[in-house]
Design an enzyme around this catalytic site. Sequence first.
Site, PDB file in Angstrom:
ATOM      1  N   GLN A   1       0.855  -1.187   0.000  1.00  0.00           N
ATOM      2  CA  GLN A   1       0.000   0.000   0.000  1.00  0.00           C
ATOM      3  C   GLN A   1       0.894   1.241   0.000  1.00  0.00           C
ATOM      4  O   GLN A   1       1.699   1.446   0.914  1.00  0.00           O
ATOM      5  CB  GLN A   1      -0.918   0.048   1.224  1.00  0.00           C
ATOM      6  CG  GLN A   1      -1.955   1.170   1.090  1.00  0.00           C
ATOM      7  CD  GLN A   1      -2.719   1.471   2.361  1.00  0.00           C
ATOM      8  OE1 GLN A   1      -2.130   1.866   3.359  1.00  0.00           O
ATOM      9  NE2 GLN A   1      -4.031   1.292   2.334  1.00  0.00           N
TER      10      GLN A   1
ATOM     11  N   TYR B   1      -5.805  11.196   3.754  1.00  0.00           N
ATOM     12  CA  TYR B   1      -4.429  11.426   3.319  1.00  0.00           C
ATOM     13  C   TYR B   1      -4.418  12.122   1.958  1.00  0.00           C
ATOM     14  O   TYR B   1      -5.438  12.645   1.518  1.00  0.00           O
ATOM     15  CB  TYR B   1      -3.648  10.116   3.367  1.00  0.00           C
ATOM     16  CG  TYR B   1      -3.549   9.591   4.782  1.00  0.00           C
ATOM     17  CD1 TYR B   1      -2.801  10.283   5.739  1.00  0.00           C
ATOM     18  CD2 TYR B   1      -4.236   8.450   5.192  1.00  0.00           C
ATOM     19  CE1 TYR B   1      -2.736   9.853   7.055  1.00  0.00           C
ATOM     20  CE2 TYR B   1      -4.172   7.999   6.511  1.00  0.00           C
ATOM     21  CZ  TYR B   1      -3.424   8.707   7.437  1.00  0.00           C
ATOM     22  OH  TYR B   1      -3.359   8.288   8.734  1.00  0.00           O
TER      23      TYR B   1
ATOM     24  N   GLY C   1      -9.354  -6.088   8.582  1.00  0.00           N
ATOM     25  CA  GLY C   1      -8.235  -5.364   9.160  1.00  0.00           C
ATOM     26  C   GLY C   1      -7.942  -5.761  10.587  1.00  0.00           C
ATOM     27  O   GLY C   1      -7.052  -6.557  10.862  1.00  0.00           O
TER      28      GLY C   1
END
Length: 379
Positions: free
Chosen positions: A102, A185, A330
């Site tokens: 990622q 982000y 996750g």
Amino acid sequence: MSSVTSLFQPLKVGSITIQNRIQMSALTRNRAPNTVPTELMKDYYVQRARGGAGLIVTEGTLITRQGTEWEYVPGIWSPEQVSGWKKITDAVHTEGTYIYAQLWHLGRVSHPDAPQQKLAGTPVYAPSAIAARGGKFRFLPGEPGYTTPTEIEDPTAIIEQFRQAAENAKAAGFDGVELHGATGYLVTQFLDSGSNKRTDQWGGSVENRARFGLEVLKALKSVFGENVGIKVSPAGGYNDVGMTLEETLETFRYFISQADQLGLSYITLLRYVPHLDIEIDGKLRATQHDILGSYRSSIKNAKVFLTGAVGAEEGTKLVEEGKIDGAAIGLNHVTHPDVANRIRDGKPLDNVPNWQTMMMGPGDETKWHIGYTDYPAAA
């Protein structure tokens, strides 16, 4: 026959075929001293490869030096980092699992006083000179929050950094890359009208605000072809992003549909989860809405993964209904090295999270395995 059989059918993702439809979603683990991947990190990923994950997506990996809130996150700009990642990808492949990197740029939520930002010798950059509210840099004196960034003069320079990061990821043996387009982000900062006030081709209209993320995806595809994915979180919240519902729907339906037309391997939709929301001025920041229902129809080509507290039962049902192709898990992958195997075998996900070490190892580096590689697999 197990009730979760549909989660354990092979799935073609880009040019590879993964053994099941369970993706290990990216989560920051903060165990890379001086940003270089270590043997301990290799142990962590190998555990989860052995645990049956169909596709592993690494923790967010910095494409260039940035002053993050997490002092020990890994990067992928130097030969030492590439070498460290190569040991990890080789070990994961030995276990029969595929792994994507990622790729991550924080934009305005870096801090100028963080050691890595100082080493970079550059300001904290963002689409516009607008500070995010909140933040806490725990390792800096006074635990400061976010600061006002410097507006990026030429976004194409950062697009080139993403392309070079993809080249490095290829050299490190990754099977593909995922663009971090979620949780406030840099890609989200360009998309969001609250953080992007530019009046050039990179701001203003939906098409202009989407341009940066789409151009980054094209750059990544120039290296990895169809083995490029993206993760998005339209609900916003975290890191002080979020628009009105009407503008959110218009922006993300356009961006997702255009990204899908590029020929991506997958798009991961992160739905609203409370722990990724923040409170500002007494109100929750996120724009809560049905993420899967709102954007699934915009995806015609890429595989679709859903993440955000997706359990085995729900994931199975959604796969069987054709609403998703797989589940991206996750938190449970942090606390259980063998999530997929447990789901397959009908065993509970009953390891108790160590919240103190969830995102950050103990101060003593020799104890970084605590809350990291010491969670047991099921008997």
